[in-house]
Motif scaffolding. Structure first.
Motif, PDB file in Angstrom:
ATOM      1  N   ASP A 110      -5.201  -1.541   5.037  1.00 42.06           N
ATOM      2  CA  ASP A 110      -5.912  -2.013   3.857  1.00 42.06           C
ATOM      3  C   ASP A 110      -5.020  -1.927   2.622  1.00 42.06           C
ATOM      4  O   ASP A 110      -4.951  -2.865   1.828  1.00 42.06           O
ATOM      5  CB  ASP A 110      -7.195  -1.193   3.655  1.00 42.06           C
ATOM      6  CG  ASP A 110      -7.945  -1.586   2.403  1.00 42.06           C
ATOM      7  OD1 ASP A 110      -8.340  -2.760   2.276  1.00 42.06           O
ATOM      8  OD2 ASP A 110      -8.129  -0.705   1.532  1.00 42.06           O
ATOM      9  N   ALA A 111      -4.328  -0.808   2.472  1.00 42.73           N
ATOM     10  CA  ALA A 111      -3.427  -0.653   1.325  1.00 42.73           C
ATOM     11  C   ALA A 111      -2.314  -1.692   1.377  1.00 42.73           C
ATOM     12  O   ALA A 111      -1.957  -2.279   0.353  1.00 42.73           O
ATOM     13  CB  ALA A 111      -2.845   0.763   1.295  1.00 42.73           C
ATOM     14  N   ALA A 112      -1.768  -1.935   2.549  1.00 45.29           N
ATOM     15  CA  ALA A 112      -0.696  -2.933   2.683  1.00 45.29           C
ATOM     16  C   ALA A 112      -1.197  -4.334   2.338  1.00 45.29           C
ATOM     17  O   ALA A 112      -0.492  -5.108   1.684  1.00 45.29           O
ATOM     18  CB  ALA A 112      -0.108  -2.891   4.087  1.00 45.29           C
ATOM     19  N   GLU A 113      -2.403  -4.646   2.742  1.00 52.40           N
ATOM     20  CA  GLU A 113      -2.981  -5.955   2.408  1.00 52.40           C
ATOM     21  C   GLU A 113      -3.222  -6.073   0.907  1.00 52.40           C
ATOM     22  O   GLU A 113      -2.978  -7.125   0.303  1.00 52.40           O
ATOM     23  CB  GLU A 113      -4.267  -6.175   3.201  1.00 52.40           C
ATOM     24  CG  GLU A 113      -4.002  -6.374   4.684  1.00 52.40           C
ATOM     25  CD  GLU A 113      -5.231  -6.191   5.564  1.00 52.40           C
ATOM     26  OE1 GLU A 113      -6.330  -5.892   5.039  1.00 52.40           O
ATOM     27  OE2 GLU A 113      -5.081  -6.325   6.794  1.00 52.40           O
ATOM     28  N   ARG A 114      -3.681  -4.981   0.286  1.00 52.68           N
ATOM     29  CA  ARG A 114      -3.862  -4.990  -1.168  1.00 52.68           C
ATOM     30  C   ARG A 114      -2.509  -5.116  -1.869  1.00 52.68           C
ATOM     31  O   ARG A 114      -2.392  -5.813  -2.883  1.00 52.68           O
ATOM     32  CB  ARG A 114      -4.584  -3.722  -1.631  1.00 52.68           C
ATOM     33  CG  ARG A 114      -6.067  -3.735  -1.291  1.00 52.68           C
ATOM     34  CD  ARG A 114      -6.829  -2.553  -1.866  1.00 52.68           C
ATOM     35  NE  ARG A 114      -6.611  -1.348  -1.066  1.00 52.68           N
ATOM     36  CZ  ARG A 114      -6.052  -0.233  -1.494  1.00 52.68           C
ATOM     37  NH1 ARG A 114      -5.641  -0.117  -2.741  1.00 52.68           N
ATOM     38  NH2 ARG A 114      -5.905   0.805  -0.692  1.00 52.68           N
ATOM     39  N   ALA A 115      -1.492  -4.477  -1.321  1.00 56.30           N
ATOM     40  CA  ALA A 115      -0.148  -4.573  -1.898  1.00 56.30           C
ATOM     41  C   ALA A 115       0.359  -6.015  -1.855  1.00 56.30           C
ATOM     42  O   ALA A 115       0.917  -6.510  -2.840  1.00 56.30           O
ATOM     43  CB  ALA A 115       0.813  -3.648  -1.149  1.00 56.30           C
ATOM     44  N   GLN A 116       0.148  -6.675  -0.729  1.00 54.40           N
ATOM     45  CA  GLN A 116       0.567  -8.082  -0.632  1.00 54.40           C
ATOM     46  C   GLN A 116      -0.105  -8.928  -1.686  1.00 54.40           C
ATOM     47  O   GLN A 116       0.511  -9.820  -2.259  1.00 54.40           O
ATOM     48  CB  GLN A 116       0.229  -8.641   0.763  1.00 54.40           C
ATOM     49  CG  GLN A 116       1.251  -8.325   1.801  1.00 54.40           C
ATOM     50  CD  GLN A 116       0.964  -9.045   3.103  1.00 54.40           C
ATOM     51  OE1 GLN A 116      -0.195  -9.171   3.532  1.00 54.40           O
ATOM     52  NE2 GLN A 116       2.011  -9.528   3.736  1.00 54.40           N
ATOM     53  N   ALA A 117      -1.368  -8.663  -1.942  1.00 54.13           N
ATOM     54  CA  ALA A 117      -2.138  -9.471  -2.885  1.00 54.13           C
ATOM     55  C   ALA A 117      -1.623  -9.354  -4.316  1.00 54.13           C
ATOM     56  O   ALA A 117      -1.836 -10.264  -5.120  1.00 54.13           O
ATOM     57  CB  ALA A 117      -3.620  -9.091  -2.839  1.00 54.13           C
ATOM     58  N   VAL A 118      -0.922  -8.249  -4.633  1.00 55.53           N
ATOM     59  CA  VAL A 118      -0.421  -8.054  -6.008  1.00 55.53           C
ATOM     60  C   VAL A 118       1.112  -8.002  -6.052  1.00 55.53           C
ATOM     61  O   VAL A 118       1.692  -7.571  -7.039  1.00 55.53           O
ATOM     62  CB  VAL A 118      -1.014  -6.784  -6.650  1.00 55.53           C
ATOM     63  CG1 VAL A 118      -2.526  -6.896  -6.790  1.00 55.53           C
ATOM     64  CG2 VAL A 118      -0.617  -5.514  -5.891  1.00 55.53           C
ATOM     65  N   ALA A 119       1.752  -8.439  -4.965  1.00 58.50           N
ATOM     66  CA  ALA A 119       3.212  -8.392  -4.852  1.00 58.50           C
ATOM     67  C   ALA A 119       3.723  -6.971  -5.089  1.00 58.50           C
ATOM     68  O   ALA A 119       4.716  -6.752  -5.776  1.00 58.50           O
ATOM     69  CB  ALA A 119       3.879  -9.387  -5.794  1.00 58.50           C
ATOM     70  N   GLY A 120       3.017  -6.016  -4.511  1.00 61.10           N
ATOM     71  CA  GLY A 120       3.373  -4.621  -4.657  1.00 61.10           C
ATOM     72  C   GLY A 120       3.878  -4.016  -3.368  1.00 61.10           C
ATOM     73  O   GLY A 120       4.105  -4.706  -2.375  1.00 61.10           O
ATOM     74  N   GLY A 121       4.062  -2.714  -3.404  1.00 61.16           N
ATOM     75  CA  GLY A 121       4.533  -1.973  -2.244  1.00 61.16           C
ATOM     76  C   GLY A 121       3.535  -0.908  -1.848  1.00 61.16           C
ATOM     77  O   GLY A 121       2.476  -0.753  -2.466  1.00 61.16           O
ATOM     78  N   VAL A 122       3.890  -0.164  -0.817  1.00 58.20           N
ATOM     79  CA  VAL A 122       3.020   0.870  -0.255  1.00 58.20           C
ATOM     80  C   VAL A 122       3.762   2.199  -0.295  1.00 58.20           C
ATOM     81  O   VAL A 122       4.946   2.275   0.064  1.00 58.20           O
ATOM     82  CB  VAL A 122       2.642   0.526   1.203  1.00 58.20           C
ATOM     83  CG1 VAL A 122       1.787   1.629   1.826  1.00 58.20           C
ATOM     84  CG2 VAL A 122       1.922  -0.808   1.282  1.00 58.20           C
ATOM     85  N   LEU A 123       3.048   3.226  -0.707  1.00 54.92           N
ATOM     86  CA  LEU A 123       3.590   4.571  -0.737  1.00 54.92           C
ATOM     87  C   LEU A 123       2.709   5.465   0.117  1.00 54.92           C
ATOM     88  O   LEU A 123       1.494   5.518  -0.083  1.00 54.92           O
ATOM     89  CB  LEU A 123       3.607   5.092  -2.188  1.00 54.92           C
ATOM     90  CG  LEU A 123       4.064   6.526  -2.407  1.00 54.92           C
ATOM     91  CD1 LEU A 123       5.523   6.710  -1.999  1.00 54.92           C
ATOM     92  CD2 LEU A 123       3.866   6.916  -3.877  1.00 54.92           C
ATOM     93  N   ILE A 124       3.339   6.132   1.097  1.00 57.19           N
ATOM     94  CA  ILE A 124       2.616   7.140   1.882  1.00 57.19           C
ATOM     95  C   ILE A 124       3.310   8.457   1.598  1.00 57.19           C
ATOM     96  O   ILE A 124       4.508   8.610   1.806  1.00 57.19           O
ATOM     97  CB  ILE A 124       2.638   6.829   3.390  1.00 57.19           C
ATOM     98  CG1 ILE A 124       2.014   5.453   3.669  1.00 57.19           C
ATOM     99  CG2 ILE A 124       1.881   7.925   4.151  1.00 57.19           C
ATOM    100  CD1 ILE A 124       2.034   5.037   5.122  1.00 57.19           C
TER     101      ILE A 124
END
Length: 125
Positions: A110-124
């Motif tokens: 879900d976070a990765a999909e949200r990141a794609q939507a805003v041209a962002g990245g993912v941090l774990i």
């Protein structure tokens, strides 16, 4: 402690901003011990995963241009939950582990999909 998953964007000034988790989403990415027992396990490595094993040595930052590949790795893990879920912990059954990993993986996806939507990245972390 628990691992968290967040979305970040990089501003025009180069500043990294972590976005708030929207209502209806969760930032739970797993237990701290999963860094080695799940993400960095031999089972995950044997699948050819490269993002998740990095958690065994520290936090994981998936940059915007890597998110598509990261989602593909998430799918690889999801398709192999039976292999990835530990079998040696007497406190949980294998099925319980697989279920927990699936739930946390959904939060990561879900976070990765949200990141794609805003041209962002993912941090774990």
């Amino acid at each position: 402690m628990s691992l968290s998953v967040d979305v970040f964007v990089v501003g025009d000034d180069g500043q990294v901003d972590v976005l708030d988790v929207p209502e209806g989403s969760s930032d739970l990415a797993g237990f701290e011990r999963w860094r080695t027992s799940v993400c960095g396990s031999d089972a995950v490595r044997s699948l050819g995963a490269s993002f998740f094993p990095a958690l065994a040595g520290g936090d994981l930052k998936v940059f915007p241009d890597q998110v598509t590949d990261f989602l593909a790795e998430c799918a690889l893990i999801r398709n192999n939950l039976e292999v990835v879920a530990p079998r040696t912990d007497p406190s949980k059954t294998h099925a319980e582990y697989a279920g927990q990993i699936s739930e946390r993986l959904r939060n990561i996806e879900d976070a990765a999909e949200r990141a794609q939507a805003v041209a962002g990245g993912v941090l774990i972390w």
